[in-house]
Design a protein around this motif. Structure first.
Motif, PDB file in Angstrom:
ATOM      1  N   GLY A  26      44.488  31.225  41.206  1.00 16.64           N
ATOM      2  CA  GLY A  26      44.939  31.310  39.748  1.00 16.64           C
ATOM      3  C   GLY A  26      44.438  30.554  39.270  1.00 16.64           C
ATOM      4  O   GLY A  26      44.983  29.484  38.608  1.00 16.64           O
ATOM      5  N   CYS A  28      43.413  31.708  36.056  1.00 13.23           N
ATOM      6  CA  CYS A  28      43.822  31.994  34.819  1.00 13.23           C
ATOM      7  C   CYS A  28      44.847  30.922  33.505  1.00 13.23           C
ATOM      8  O   CYS A  28      43.870  30.270  33.177  1.00 13.23           O
ATOM      9  CB  CYS A  28      44.248  33.261  34.190  1.00 13.23           C
ATOM     10  N   PRO A  29      46.159  30.838  34.483  1.00 14.30           N
ATOM     11  CA  PRO A  29      46.376  30.262  33.937  1.00 14.30           C
ATOM     12  C   PRO A  29      46.299  28.670  34.620  1.00 14.30           C
ATOM     13  O   PRO A  29      46.230  27.609  33.915  1.00 14.30           O
ATOM     14  CB  PRO A  29      48.386  30.196  35.134  1.00 14.30           C
ATOM     15  N   THR A  30      46.242  28.405  35.143  1.00 10.66           N
ATOM     16  CA  THR A  30      44.877  26.728  35.424  1.00 10.66           C
ATOM     17  C   THR A  30      44.122  26.486  34.161  1.00 10.66           C
ATOM     18  O   THR A  30      44.287  25.002  33.366  1.00 10.66           O
ATOM     19  CB  THR A  30      45.115  26.435  36.842  1.00 10.66           C
ATOM     20  N   THR A  47      55.603  29.826  37.968  1.00  7.49           N
ATOM     21  CA  THR A  47      54.945  30.144  39.144  1.00  7.49           C
ATOM     22  C   THR A  47      55.690  29.736  40.187  1.00  7.49           C
ATOM     23  O   THR A  47      55.983  30.684  41.314  1.00  7.49           O
ATOM     24  CB  THR A  47      53.480  29.604  38.545  1.00  7.49           C
ATOM     25  N   TYR A 103      50.755  33.740  28.569  1.00 10.29           N
ATOM     26  CA  TYR A 103      50.367  33.331  29.942  1.00 10.29           C
ATOM     27  C   TYR A 103      51.534  33.142  30.672  1.00 10.29           C
ATOM     28  O   TYR A 103      51.745  33.515  32.488  1.00 10.29           O
ATOM     29  CB  TYR A 103      49.791  32.087  30.307  1.00 10.29           C
ATOM     30  N   ILE A 107      52.015  35.389  34.592  1.00 16.42           N
ATOM     31  CA  ILE A 107      51.881  34.789  36.138  1.00 16.42           C
ATOM     32  C   ILE A 107      52.169  36.546  37.464  1.00 16.42           C
ATOM     33  O   ILE A 107      51.492  36.611  38.573  1.00 16.42           O
ATOM     34  CB  ILE A 107      53.309  34.148  36.330  1.00 16.42           C
ATOM     35  N   ASN A 110      49.189  36.518  38.661  1.00 12.79           N
ATOM     36  CA  ASN A 110      47.693  35.277  39.539  1.00 12.79           C
ATOM     37  C   ASN A 110      48.474  35.690  40.576  1.00 12.79           C
ATOM     38  O   ASN A 110      49.151  35.852  41.720  1.00 12.79           O
ATOM     39  CB  ASN A 110      49.636  34.497  38.775  1.00 12.79           C
ATOM     40  N   CYS A 111      46.252  35.921  41.126  1.00  6.81           N
ATOM     41  CA  CYS A 111      45.855  36.225  42.464  1.00  6.81           C
ATOM     42  C   CYS A 111      46.749  35.302  43.603  1.00  6.81           C
ATOM     43  O   CYS A 111      47.143  35.587  45.108  1.00  6.81           O
ATOM     44  CB  CYS A 111      44.620  35.968  42.367  1.00  6.81           C
TER      45      CYS A 111
END
Lengths: 203, 201
Positions: A26, A28-30, A47, A103, A107, A110-111
């Motif tokens: 995760g 990308c959002p982080t 999330t 973003y 989600i 989001n892996c």
């Protein structure tokens, strides 16, 4: 599959298998939305919502889904909850929705979420999946909060929008830009590994 | 049941259920989302047109909308022009208020932008940028003052300030305003902006 005590199932998400600091999922959002605490928190909550409900649904229908189409089914389930979260934010928290921009819809990919369905919810009972999802999302929210606090305080001199640094403080603009996210994340990852090593050598 | 049939059945069911569910969510949230957007635009209009507290859409083109800002006696206090254009990183959407005869800009506000935080994003800052946009003469093209000055009084009435380190963002805002002003004036000459005349009620 060996079953762990339920408390450990929860705690592993917070520390030993923390999605951000240990699994590096995760990202990308982080990296993208942690420029202010309120954004990091909102992303964490969105999330959490998606992860909890996806785990609930996936672990309840796991036996009905042929394994060849499991990923496709999981993604549809996840996308449903993400769309719900997105519309909800747009309708009731327009300011946060503006800040998070694309973003929230992202989600879906989001892996962390698909990863938990594949690795855990599709093989465990509903109860255990929920505990796992709660633990993982707590770990995720915690990671986002730490990262966004550091970035907001250094990058804007504020915390949750209130000025915390004195007039002498010149904000480090780089901290709210993408490079600041990478630098902060790198230092935090190093710290986590350091703590882990210290506690291992003590044992 | 054959495996392939089961696969089709499962995926179709999952898709259908998800679709029905989302249709419900969409219906429930549609109204609040619309209202949020309208509220945002109304608030911006009341901000850029002084003494206005009701509004009416006069014109909507592709990248340009014009609203009339009216006071409580329904007298038109000014026009609010919403326009958009290319910034340094992404689209900038802004709105400014003019008097009904399009000779003076009251003030400017930025609705949407994703310029560089700390540099270009200062176009949203009252202190650094927007106050240099108040009360500008827009009978002619506005121009950019560079190097930047420290207070609005040091600018002539057709000049606007630059942000240090963000000339491109400052210029983008200026270009959007100049371009849209030109278009609005042309549209008015063609008579497409009827109720925008000063004495219209």
């Amino acid at each position: 599959m060996p079953t762990k005590p339920i408390g450990q199932e929860f705690l592993k998400g917070v520390w030993s298998e923390n999605p951000i600091f240990r699994q590096l999922l995760g990202m990308c959002p982080t990296l993208a939305v942690t420029n202010a605490v309120v954004n990091g928190f909102a992303m964490g909550m969105a999330t959490t919502f998606v992860l909890l409900f996806s785990s609930l649904v996936v672990s309840s229908i796991k036996n009905l889904i042929p394994k060849q189409v499991r990923i496709a089914s999981y993604i549809v389930v996840i996308a449903t909850f993400v769309t719900m979260a997105d519309r909800f934010l747009q309708a009731f928290f327009p300011a946060i929705s503006d800040n998070l921009g694309p973003y929230v819809p992202l989600i879906v990919v989001n892996c962390l979420i698909l990863g938990r369905q594949e690795a855990f919810s599709s093989r465990n009972t509903v109860g255990r999946s929920l505990v796992d999802a709660l633990g993982m999302s707590s770990g995720f929210v915690l990671g986002l909060l730490v990262l966004s606090s550091i970035r907001e305080i250094l990058g804007s001199g504020t915390f949750l929008g209130t000025q915390v640094m004195g007039d002498w403080f010149k904000p480090w603009t780089i901290m709210v830009l993408p490079p600041g996210a990478f630098i902060t994340l790198g230092i935090l990852l190093g710290l986590v590994i350091l703590i882990e090593q210290k506690s291992k050598s003590r044992r | 049941m054959k495996l392939s049939q089961r696969m089709i059945l499962v995926l179709t069911t999952v898709g259908l259920l998800s679709g029905c569910f989302l249709a419900g969510v969409g219906l429930l949230t549609e109204k609040p989302i619309q209202m949020n957007k309208q509220k945002e635009i109304r608030e911006a209009i009341f901000e850029v047109v002084p003494q206005s507290n009701s509004t009416q859409k006069l014109l909507q083109e592709e990248e340009l909308s014009v609203y009339a800002g009216m006071d409580k006696n329904n007298k038109i206090r000014g026009l609010a022009v919403k326009s958009e254009g290319v910034g340094f990183q992404d689209k900038i959407t802004l709105m400014y208020g003019t008097d009904p005869s399009l000779t003076r800009i009251f003030s400017l506000t930025i609705l949407e932008q994703s310029e560089t935080p700390g540099l270009g994003a200062k176009i949203t800052s009252e202190k650094e940028f927007l106050r240099f946009w108040q009360n500008k003469d827009c009978t002619q093209k506005l121009s950019l003052q560079k190097p930047p000055v420290s207070s609005p009084e040091k600018l002539s009435s057709s000049e606007v300030n630059t942000i240090t380190g963000a000339t491109i963002s400052s210029r983008s805002v200026l270009n959007i305003v100049n371009q849209s002003l030109k278009e609005v004036k042309q549209l008015r000459e063609k008579g497409k902006l009827l109720s925008g005349e000063p004495n219209a009620n």
